[in-house]
Design a protein around this motif. Sequence first.
Motif, mmCIF file in Angstrom:
data_model
loop_
_atom_site.group_PDB
_atom_site.id
_atom_site.type_symbol
_atom_site.label_atom_id
_atom_site.label_comp_id
_atom_site.label_asym_id
_atom_site.label_seq_id
_atom_site.Cartn_x
_atom_site.Cartn_y
_atom_site.Cartn_z
ATOM 1 N N ASN A 18 0.811 -1.216 0.000
ATOM 2 C CA ASN A 18 0.000 0.000 0.000
ATOM 3 C C ASN A 18 0.844 1.265 0.000
ATOM 4 O O ASN A 18 0.371 2.332 -0.402
ATOM 5 C CB ASN A 18 -0.935 0.008 1.212
ATOM 6 C CG ASN A 18 -2.039 -1.031 1.102
ATOM 7 O OD1 ASN A 18 -2.375 -1.460 0.005
ATOM 8 N ND2 ASN A 18 -2.589 -1.445 2.227
ATOM 9 N N ASN A 121 -4.264 7.663 12.353
ATOM 10 C CA ASN A 121 -4.463 6.408 13.078
ATOM 11 C C ASN A 121 -5.926 6.021 13.249
ATOM 12 O O ASN A 121 -6.244 4.832 13.384
ATOM 13 C CB ASN A 121 -3.794 6.480 14.456
ATOM 14 C CG ASN A 121 -2.300 6.250 14.366
ATOM 15 O OD1 ASN A 121 -1.812 5.656 13.414
ATOM 16 N ND2 ASN A 121 -1.563 6.723 15.363
ATOM 17 N N ALA A 123 -8.141 5.918 11.064
ATOM 18 C CA ALA A 123 -8.533 5.060 9.944
ATOM 19 C C ALA A 123 -8.118 3.611 10.199
ATOM 20 O O ALA A 123 -8.813 2.676 9.788
ATOM 21 C CB ALA A 123 -7.907 5.568 8.645
ATOM 22 N N LEU A 124 -6.980 3.419 10.880
ATOM 23 C CA LEU A 124 -6.543 2.062 11.208
ATOM 24 C C LEU A 124 -7.494 1.409 12.198
ATOM 25 O O LEU A 124 -7.665 0.184 12.206
ATOM 26 C CB LEU A 124 -5.124 2.100 11.796
ATOM 27 C CG LEU A 124 -4.023 2.718 10.927
ATOM 28 C CD1 LEU A 124 -2.691 2.661 11.660
ATOM 29 C CD2 LEU A 124 -3.921 2.031 9.579
ATOM 30 N N ASN A 127 -11.394 1.349 9.650
ATOM 31 C CA ASN A 127 -11.603 0.739 8.337
ATOM 32 C C ASN A 127 -11.453 -0.779 8.361
ATOM 33 O O ASN A 127 -10.493 -1.320 8.904
ATOM 34 C CB ASN A 127 -10.627 1.334 7.313
ATOM 35 C CG ASN A 127 -11.125 2.660 6.777
ATOM 36 O OD1 ASN A 127 -12.319 2.903 6.727
ATOM 37 N ND2 ASN A 127 -10.206 3.514 6.377
ATOM 38 N N THR A 128 -12.414 -1.437 7.736
ATOM 39 C CA THR A 128 -12.330 -2.882 7.552
ATOM 40 C C THR A 128 -11.546 -3.159 6.284
ATOM 41 O O THR A 128 -11.489 -2.329 5.371
ATOM 42 C CB THR A 128 -13.737 -3.495 7.429
ATOM 43 O OG1 THR A 128 -14.428 -2.850 6.353
ATOM 44 C CG2 THR A 128 -14.517 -3.309 8.707
ATOM 45 N N GLN A 129 -10.926 -4.311 6.212
ATOM 46 C CA GLN A 129 -10.123 -4.639 5.034
ATOM 47 C C GLN A 129 -10.986 -4.887 3.806
ATOM 48 O O GLN A 129 -10.589 -4.628 2.695
ATOM 49 C CB GLN A 129 -9.250 -5.869 5.317
ATOM 50 C CG GLN A 129 -8.186 -5.620 6.362
ATOM 51 C CD GLN A 129 -7.244 -4.493 5.976
ATOM 52 O OE1 GLN A 129 -6.650 -4.525 4.905
ATOM 53 N NE2 GLN A 129 -7.122 -3.496 6.832
ATOM 54 N N THR A 138 -13.330 5.000 1.887
ATOM 55 C CA THR A 138 -13.176 6.200 2.709
ATOM 56 C C THR A 138 -13.471 7.404 1.837
ATOM 57 O O THR A 138 -12.811 7.617 0.813
ATOM 58 C CB THR A 138 -11.750 6.309 3.269
ATOM 59 O OG1 THR A 138 -11.505 5.206 4.151
ATOM 60 C CG2 THR A 138 -11.565 7.605 4.037
ATOM 61 N N ALA A 151 -4.109 7.805 5.052
ATOM 62 C CA ALA A 151 -4.697 6.948 6.084
ATOM 63 C C ALA A 151 -5.622 5.913 5.463
ATOM 64 O O ALA A 151 -5.620 4.739 5.848
ATOM 65 C CB ALA A 151 -5.469 7.803 7.086
ATOM 66 N N SER A 155 -4.748 1.832 5.411
ATOM 67 C CA SER A 155 -5.653 0.973 6.174
ATOM 68 C C SER A 155 -6.388 -0.016 5.276
ATOM 69 O O SER A 155 -7.287 -0.726 5.731
ATOM 70 C CB SER A 155 -6.667 1.826 6.952
ATOM 71 O OG SER A 155 -7.498 2.563 6.069
ATOM 72 N N SER A 157 -8.261 0.685 2.600
ATOM 73 C CA SER A 157 -9.539 1.187 2.122
ATOM 74 C C SER A 157 -9.362 1.874 0.774
ATOM 75 O O SER A 157 -8.252 2.284 0.406
ATOM 76 C CB SER A 157 -10.107 2.175 3.145
ATOM 77 O OG SER A 157 -11.409 2.592 2.810
ATOM 78 N N TYR A 282 -10.257 3.054 19.795
ATOM 79 C CA TYR A 282 -9.128 3.907 19.422
ATOM 80 C C TYR A 282 -8.082 3.954 20.531
ATOM 81 O O TYR A 282 -6.879 3.967 20.269
ATOM 82 C CB TYR A 282 -9.664 5.302 19.101
ATOM 83 C CG TYR A 282 -8.688 6.220 18.410
ATOM 84 C CD1 TYR A 282 -7.699 5.730 17.577
ATOM 85 C CD2 TYR A 282 -8.776 7.597 18.585
ATOM 86 C CE1 TYR A 282 -6.817 6.583 16.947
ATOM 87 C CE2 TYR A 282 -7.911 8.460 17.957
ATOM 88 C CZ TYR A 282 -6.926 7.940 17.136
ATOM 89 O OH TYR A 282 -6.057 8.791 16.508
#
Length: 408
Positions: A18, A121, A123-124, A127-129, A138, A151, A155, A157, A282
């Motif tokens: 990525n 962070n 977004a980590l 976000n789902t894979q 996103t 981000a 992540s 997305s 988070y």
Amino acid sequence: MLARLYSLMEKKIITNPNIDLLADYPFKRLSNLLDVYPPPKQAKKIILSIGEPHHSPPKFLKKIINENYSGWASYPPTLGSLKLNLTCINWLKRRYSLTENFLDAAKNILQVAGTREGLFNIALAINTQNTSKKKSVTLMPDPFYQVYAGAALMSGSEAIAVPSLKENKFIPSFSEIDNDILKRTTLIYVCSPSNPEGTFLSYNDWKNLIILARKINAVIVADECYSEIYINKPPVGIIEACYKMGGKLDNIIAFHSLSKRSNVPGIRSGFAVGDQKIIKKYKKLRQYCAGQQPIPIQEAAIALWNDDKHVEENRLQYKEKFQIAKKLLGDKKNFYIPDGGFYLWLNVGNGEEFTKKLWKQAGIKVMPGSYLSQASFAKSYIRIALVANYKDTHYALKIIAQLLKKEF
């Protein structure tokens, strides 16, 4: 033989693929554009390309940091001190007229080491894979703060930028996105007041976006780091909108920062506030991957959030510089004074070429609009950060006006 072995080892180095999706950061692109063109030797370099405030920080900071000198010897609390979290909540209540118990210092807030780190962070954490065997989406405004796109991509997305068009008051129409994309959307970045256009969302704008996000079960990440720099009326905040809508913070997280508000970008101090379910997840992520503000910095932050006087003085300085801009550029048909923030978003025909000429002829650095955007219309723009002192601001805007007169 050893050299050949090292060569084979180098070929086997594995990195996250990525990373290759990331574009060069805007300031890197700007350096690539301008470094081959030295500015005039006699010219004073005036940097208006970056949103780094040059107004003086409050003088009381030095004393507070020195008084807490012993704090440098201790690891800071990862989630922020209770005193700092309570101070930030008190500021939110004061700023947005919230009731006493609307926010909980243990559940609704988390300190971050500057909102850049926080915005990335989050977004980590969210976000789902993949969603239905397809990447999550996103959404973000276009132009946009490049951290949003970075981000999203890191992540896993799909980053989709939604144009912020002048005819729509520079507010992206997220609700008009194709339904198949909305179904995959897990995160929506919004900046209000926006960077670079300086538009902020009204209560109704927030309300409609919040309803949409909850309908599709996406999280709104509201970047409100420019919320205290405005010309006339203060921007409506997303937490304020939630409060007026009945008090639920579901699917909402907002970021606030001291960098622009208090002219202290170097202390890296901000916070996230919102949905306690998101904050809980988070917090868990940040305990693994993020540093925290040192104790002396947290004490300084407490003093800054408790003081509104220096913020009012700071805001007045920007107002005066926008008046300078109006005087020098007001006859240009595309000029406008924004609602908030400290940028001019100016149509100059060709943003890259204008940026080069300005640097080569006068040593003044601005940001081409195309470096902040994926949209073709942004190629005509430059972003000017009114962060310098009055004298340098006046001089730079005068040169820009003269160059525009020659170009048009």
